[in-house]
Design an enzyme around this catalytic site. Structure first.
Site, PDB file in Angstrom:
ATOM      1  N   ASP A  10       0.768  -1.355   0.040  1.00  0.00           N
ATOM      2  CA  ASP A  10       0.137  -0.040   0.008  1.00  0.00           C
ATOM      3  C   ASP A  10       0.820   1.425   0.048  1.00  0.00           C
ATOM      4  O   ASP A  10       0.326   2.176   0.780  1.00  0.00           O
ATOM      5  CB  ASP A  10      -1.119   0.047   1.258  1.00  0.00           C
ATOM      6  N   LYS A  99      -6.770  -5.035  -3.489  1.00  0.00           N
ATOM      7  CA  LYS A  99      -7.647  -5.421  -2.359  1.00  0.00           C
ATOM      8  C   LYS A  99      -8.568  -4.569  -1.727  1.00  0.00           C
ATOM      9  O   LYS A  99      -8.462  -3.306  -2.092  1.00  0.00           O
ATOM     10  CB  LYS A  99      -6.726  -5.852  -1.044  1.00  0.00           C
ATOM     11  N   CYS A 141      -2.230  -2.050   7.798  1.00  0.00           N
ATOM     12  CA  CYS A 141      -1.990  -3.268   6.455  1.00  0.00           C
ATOM     13  C   CYS A 141      -0.756  -4.033   6.435  1.00  0.00           C
ATOM     14  O   CYS A 141      -0.660  -5.089   5.986  1.00  0.00           O
ATOM     15  CB  CYS A 141      -2.268  -2.370   4.942  1.00  0.00           C
TER      16      CYS A 141
END
Length: 190
Positions: A10, A99, A141
């Site tokens: 991310d 995702k 994350c």
């Protein structure tokens, strides 16, 4: 080829200063990850990026977020801030996983690549046995991706100098959780 993979989690403008959910030091992490990969690509048989790519994640988005289970709108699929950070333009990842299209998608293992393979499938098909996890945010994350990697049986390290938490307290909590689960905390110098 190495059986170690690098999971770049991310590293997107949405999580950097000026983005919708900024992490202090996000731009620095993006540049440091890019520099690390440029200098050490040979350490990895596979480099995988993950991205929040939200379409309709339900209660994950809120106009009145609690910053635990609900958040301001961020990482919206196809938006400029959901794309990889510009510092990663030359990263040349082997696989990109998106995702969170219709759920929170905290872990890279919740997503899939362009042909529908889960991150677990991608890693197993490449005969990966160990992973290094870097990116944003360490307390969310990165943590969930590393915990899932360990649960899936991969030898897992988080390179702590190539990530940043939402807050120092949440970073310390993440370190405790990761250590308890058997994830190694290391630096990119190792």
């Amino acid at each position: 080829m190495s059986t170690r993979a690098l999971l770049v989690v991310d590293v997107q403008p949405t999580f950097c200063e000026g983005g919708e959910l900024p992490v202090e030091g996000g731009h620095r992490v993006a540049q440091d990850v890019a520099d690390y990969v440029a200098a050490h690509r040979e350490r990895y048989g596979l480099v995988v990026t993950t991205q929040d790519w939200h379409i309709d994640p339900g209660e994950h988005f809120s106009d009145d977020p609690d910053f635990v289970n609900s958040w301001p709108v961020h990482g919206v699929a196809e938006s400029p801030n959901a794309r990889l950070h510009p510092a990663l333009a030359d990263l040349d990842a082997d696989v990109a996983v998106t995702k969170g299209q219709y759920d929170h998608g905290y872990s890279g293992f919740d997503g899939a690549d362009a042909v529908g393979r889960s991150l677990d499938q991608v890693l197993r098909e490449a005969d990966v046995r160990a992973v290094d996890v870097v990116g944003l945010a360490e307390s969310h994350c990165v943590k969930f991706t590393a915990l899932d990697a360990e649960r899936h049986g991969f030898e897992t390290r988080v390179l702590t100098d190539l990530t940043a938490p939402v807050s120092a307290e949440q970073g310390e909590q993440a370190h405790r959780e990761l250590t308890r689960a058997g994830v190694e905390l290391a630096t990119s110098a190792r």
